[in-house]
Structures are given as C-alpha cells and as structure tokens.
Design a protein around this motif. Structure first.
Motif, PDB file in Angstrom:
ATOM      1  N   ALA A 103      17.329  18.066  -9.038  1.00 56.27           N
ATOM      2  CA  ALA A 103      17.459  18.168  -7.578  1.00 56.27           C
ATOM      3  C   ALA A 103      17.424  19.634  -7.142  1.00 56.27           C
ATOM      4  N   PRO A 104      16.345  20.344  -7.509  1.00 50.48           N
ATOM      5  CA  PRO A 104      16.293  21.772  -7.180  1.00 50.48           C
ATOM      6  C   PRO A 104      16.292  22.041  -5.669  1.00 50.48           C
ATOM      7  N   GLN A 105      15.782  21.114  -4.887  1.00 45.89           N
ATOM      8  CA  GLN A 105      15.772  21.305  -3.445  1.00 45.89           C
ATOM      9  C   GLN A 105      17.189  21.305  -2.878  1.00 45.89           C
ATOM     10  N   MET A 106      18.061  20.484  -3.476  1.00 48.04           N
ATOM     11  CA  MET A 106      19.444  20.447  -3.009  1.00 48.04           C
ATOM     12  C   MET A 106      20.152  21.759  -3.356  1.00 48.04           C
ATOM     13  N   ILE A 107      19.935  22.217  -4.545  1.00 48.42           N
ATOM     14  CA  ILE A 107      20.628  23.408  -5.016  1.00 48.42           C
ATOM     15  C   ILE A 107      20.114  24.668  -4.306  1.00 48.42           C
ATOM     16  N   ALA A 108      18.898  24.595  -3.808  1.00 51.62           N
ATOM     17  CA  ALA A 108      18.304  25.751  -3.133  1.00 51.62           C
ATOM     18  C   ALA A 108      18.638  25.794  -1.642  1.00 51.62           C
ATOM     19  N   THR A 109      19.360  24.810  -1.152  1.00 52.04           N
ATOM     20  CA  THR A 109      19.716  24.773   0.262  1.00 52.04           C
ATOM     21  C   THR A 109      20.595  25.962   0.613  1.00 52.04           C
ATOM     22  N   LYS A 110      20.153  26.699   1.628  1.00 53.43           N
ATOM     23  CA  LYS A 110      20.916  27.881   2.047  1.00 53.43           C
ATOM     24  C   LYS A 110      22.101  27.461   2.904  1.00 53.43           C
ATOM     25  N   VAL A 111      23.231  28.080   2.608  1.00 57.62           N
ATOM     26  CA  VAL A 111      24.455  27.778   3.331  1.00 57.62           C
ATOM     27  C   VAL A 111      24.730  28.867   4.352  1.00 57.62           C
ATOM     28  N   TRP A 112      24.596  30.104   3.911  1.00 57.69           N
ATOM     29  CA  TRP A 112      24.867  31.247   4.773  1.00 57.69           C
ATOM     30  C   TRP A 112      24.064  32.436   4.261  1.00 57.69           C
ATOM     31  N   GLY A 113      23.129  32.908   5.049  1.00 60.25           N
ATOM     32  CA  GLY A 113      22.281  34.023   4.621  1.00 60.25           C
ATOM     33  C   GLY A 113      21.499  33.644   3.372  1.00 60.25           C
ATOM     34  N   ASP A 114      21.643  34.452   2.325  1.00 54.51           N
ATOM     35  CA  ASP A 114      20.960  34.170   1.059  1.00 54.51           C
ATOM     36  C   ASP A 114      21.817  33.362   0.087  1.00 54.51           C
ATOM     37  N   ILE A 115      22.971  32.928   0.527  1.00 57.47           N
ATOM     38  CA  ILE A 115      23.862  32.167  -0.344  1.00 57.47           C
ATOM     39  C   ILE A 115      23.476  30.695  -0.297  1.00 57.47           C
ATOM     40  N   THR A 116      23.209  30.151  -1.489  1.00 53.90           N
ATOM     41  CA  THR A 116      22.778  28.758  -1.597  1.00 53.90           C
ATOM     42  C   THR A 116      23.895  27.891  -2.188  1.00 53.90           C
ATOM     43  N   ILE A 117      23.674  26.594  -2.109  1.00 54.70           N
ATOM     44  CA  ILE A 117      24.617  25.658  -2.719  1.00 54.70           C
ATOM     45  C   ILE A 117      24.701  25.923  -4.218  1.00 54.70           C
ATOM     46  N   GLY A 118      23.589  26.290  -4.841  1.00 56.87           N
ATOM     47  CA  GLY A 118      23.566  26.585  -6.268  1.00 56.87           C
ATOM     48  C   GLY A 118      24.485  27.739  -6.639  1.00 56.87           C
ATOM     49  N   ILE A 119      24.488  28.780  -5.831  1.00 55.83           N
ATOM     50  CA  ILE A 119      25.373  29.925  -6.095  1.00 55.83           C
ATOM     51  C   ILE A 119      26.827  29.499  -5.955  1.00 55.83           C
ATOM     52  N   ILE A 120      27.124  28.743  -4.917  1.00 52.58           N
ATOM     53  CA  ILE A 120      28.493  28.269  -4.703  1.00 52.58           C
ATOM     54  C   ILE A 120      28.933  27.378  -5.874  1.00 52.58           C
ATOM     55  N   MET A 121      28.053  26.481  -6.293  1.00 49.61           N
ATOM     56  CA  MET A 121      28.386  25.603  -7.419  1.00 49.61           C
ATOM     57  C   MET A 121      28.560  26.405  -8.712  1.00 49.61           C
ATOM     58  N   GLY A 122      27.725  27.415  -8.917  1.00 44.06           N
ATOM     59  CA  GLY A 122      27.847  28.253 -10.108  1.00 44.06           C
ATOM     60  C   GLY A 122      29.169  29.000 -10.148  1.00 44.06           C
ATOM     61  N   VAL A 123      29.551  29.566  -9.022  1.00 48.22           N
ATOM     62  CA  VAL A 123      30.837  30.267  -8.955  1.00 48.22           C
ATOM     63  C   VAL A 123      31.988  29.278  -9.143  1.00 48.22           C
ATOM     64  N   ALA A 124      31.867  28.098  -8.538  1.00 47.67           N
ATOM     65  CA  ALA A 124      32.906  27.078  -8.697  1.00 47.67           C
ATOM     66  C   ALA A 124      33.024  26.648 -10.158  1.00 47.67           C
ATOM     67  N   LEU A 125      31.903  26.560 -10.842  1.00 49.50           N
ATOM     68  CA  LEU A 125      31.903  26.196 -12.253  1.00 49.50           C
ATOM     69  C   LEU A 125      32.632  27.234 -13.099  1.00 49.50           C
ATOM     70  N   ILE A 126      32.376  28.490 -12.825  1.00 46.27           N
ATOM     71  CA  ILE A 126      33.067  29.567 -13.541  1.00 46.27           C
ATOM     72  C   ILE A 126      34.567  29.527 -13.239  1.00 46.27           C
ATOM     73  N   LEU A 127      34.920  29.351 -11.988  1.00 46.64           N
ATOM     74  CA  LEU A 127      36.335  29.292 -11.614  1.00 46.64           C
ATOM     75  C   LEU A 127      37.035  28.076 -12.233  1.00 46.64           C
ATOM     76  N   LEU A 128      36.344  26.946 -12.290  1.00 51.38           N
ATOM     77  CA  LEU A 128      36.925  25.760 -12.928  1.00 51.38           C
ATOM     78  C   LEU A 128      37.127  25.984 -14.427  1.00 51.38           C
ATOM     79  N   SER A 129      36.210  26.697 -15.048  1.00 49.25           N
ATOM     80  CA  SER A 129      36.372  27.013 -16.474  1.00 49.25           C
ATOM     81  C   SER A 129      37.585  27.896 -16.699  1.00 49.25           C
ATOM     82  N   ILE A 130      37.773  28.867 -15.826  1.00 47.77           N
ATOM     83  CA  ILE A 130      38.958  29.727 -15.913  1.00 47.77           C
ATOM     84  C   ILE A 130      40.221  28.903 -15.689  1.00 47.77           C
ATOM     85  N   LEU A 131      40.177  27.992 -14.734  1.00 49.37           N
ATOM     86  CA  LEU A 131      41.324  27.119 -14.464  1.00 49.37           C
ATOM     87  C   LEU A 131      41.660  26.244 -15.677  1.00 49.37           C
ATOM     88  N   LEU A 132      40.633  25.659 -16.291  1.00 50.96           N
ATOM     89  CA  LEU A 132      40.866  24.825 -17.473  1.00 50.96           C
ATOM     90  C   LEU A 132      41.454  25.643 -18.618  1.00 50.96           C
TER      91      LEU A 132
END
Length: 105
Positions: free
Chosen positions: A47-76
């Motif tokens: 679903a590359p089109q979903m992940i490429a959806t821009k949320v704010w400026g150049d920030i995409t859902i993919g970037i947000i999900m990637g950062v969330a993934l890193i933060l969840l790993s730190i949390l675990l």
C-alpha cells in the motif's frame, strides 16, 4: 562451579521459574516487534500510496509510522527492563543466595 552445584541450581524452583518466564516474555516481545516491523514493510510493499500520503508539508504517514515503530521498540525494551529489574533480579538473587547456602554445607 562444580557439577553438583549446577544440578542443584537447575533443580531450584526459582531457577526454573526464571528461565520459563524470561523465555516466554522474551519471545512474546520478539514476536510483537517482528509483527510491527514486518507489518510496516508489508504496508510499504502493498500500500505505497497510503504510506506516501502527506500529512503536513513533507511529512508523510510513512514517516509518522516509522517514528512510531522506533518509539514502540524503545517502549518494549523499557517494559522488558522494568520487568527484569523487578521480577527477574529478585529471582536471580534468590537463586544465588540458595546456591551460596547450599555450597556452605
């Protein structure tokens, strides 16, 4: 450490509980991490089109999900450390104390 001490430690219920709980909890966290990482990669692949959806400026859902993934790993990791510092350290201390007492006969 001699063989009799090792056998006594392996027979200790605290040792068996420690090994069992650490193994179970470790695998649970590993599976959660793998599902999250492979899920992210699956979304990127299927679903590359979903992940490429821009949320704010150049920030995409993919970037947000990637950062969330890193933060969840730190949390675990933090969850594992908290559990290790509370339950696993207590069990280890009990095992070491029992081994010391057993070795002074």
């Amino acid at each position: 450490m001699d063989v009799s001490t090792l056998k006594r430690i392996e027979a200790d219920p605290n040792y068996q509980k420690l090994v069992s709980e650490r193994k179970s909890f470790g695998w649970t966290l590993a599976i959660i991490t793998l599902v999250l990482y492979y899920g992210y990669i699956a979304i990127v692949a299927f679903a590359p089109q979903m992940i490429a959806t821009k949320v704010w400026g150049d920030i995409t859902i993919g970037i947000i999900m990637g950062v969330a993934l890193i933060l969840l790993s730190i949390l675990l990791t933090g969850i594992y450390v908290l559990r290790a510092n509370s339950q696993y350290d207590d069990l280890t201390r009990a095992i070491v104390n029992a081994a010391k007492i057993g070795g002074k006969k």
